[in-house]
Design a protein around this motif. Structure first.
Motif, short mmCIF file in Angstrom:
data_model
loop_
_atom_site.label_atom_id
_atom_site.label_comp_id
_atom_site.label_asym_id
_atom_site.label_seq_id
_atom_site.Cartn_x
_atom_site.Cartn_y
_atom_site.Cartn_z
N PHE A 74 0.83 -1.19 0.00
CA PHE A 74 0.00 0.00 0.00
C PHE A 74 0.87 1.25 0.00
CE2 PHE A 74 -3.36 2.85 0.97
CZ PHE A 74 -2.94 3.67 2.02
N ALA B 155 1.05 5.23 3.62
CA ALA B 155 2.01 4.34 4.27
C ALA B 155 3.05 5.19 4.99
CB ALA B 155 2.68 3.45 3.22
N SER C 111 -6.11 0.49 3.22
CA SER C 111 -4.79 0.01 2.83
C SER C 111 -4.82 -1.45 2.40
CB SER C 111 -3.81 0.20 3.99
OG SER C 111 -4.23 -0.57 5.10
#
Length: 123
Positions: free
Chosen positions: A46, A60, A105
């Motif tokens: 992600f 992230a 995510s």
């Protein structure tokens, strides 16, 4: 939803790139959008996501403060502005569309994927 990612290329460390993800066949309005990447020999990970309105974004830890995700629903397009690029950012970048309006995510939440665009950052 059909997605087409573009904007990848070769850049030196510290440089910037802007990725675009244009959608066709269906609108991205109402859908969360995500960016993921996959480096050679590694699993897809992600990068960033944005909710349906653009009001909430997710990143992230590895890209927080350097990358910015945005969207233009009128143009049916999502963007990923990447600044202060590092060699470890080298990967194929994929955009993805969710059936949900909330960003995530988790790549399993995104049933629609683009073909990917290669970003190479040289040291």
């Amino acid at each position: 939803v059909q997605l087409q990612a573009s904007g990848g290329g070769l850049v030196q460390a510290g440089g910037s790139l802007r990725l675009s993800c244009a959608a066709s066949r269906r609108t991205i309005s109402g859908r969360a959008m995500g960016w993921f990447r996959q480096a050679p020999g590694k699993q897809r990970e992600f990068v960033a996501a944005i909710n349906w309105s653009g009001g909430t974004t997710y990143y992230a830890d590895s890209v927080k403060g350097r990358f910015t995700v945005s969207r233009d629903n009128a143009k049916n397009t999502v963007y990923l502005q990447m600044n202060s690029l590092k060699p470890e950012d080298t990967a194929v970048y994929y955009c993805a569309a969710s059936n949900s309006g909330s960003g995530s995510s988790d790549y399993n939440m995104y049933p629609f994927w683009g073909q990917g665009t290669l970003v190479t950052v040289s040291s």
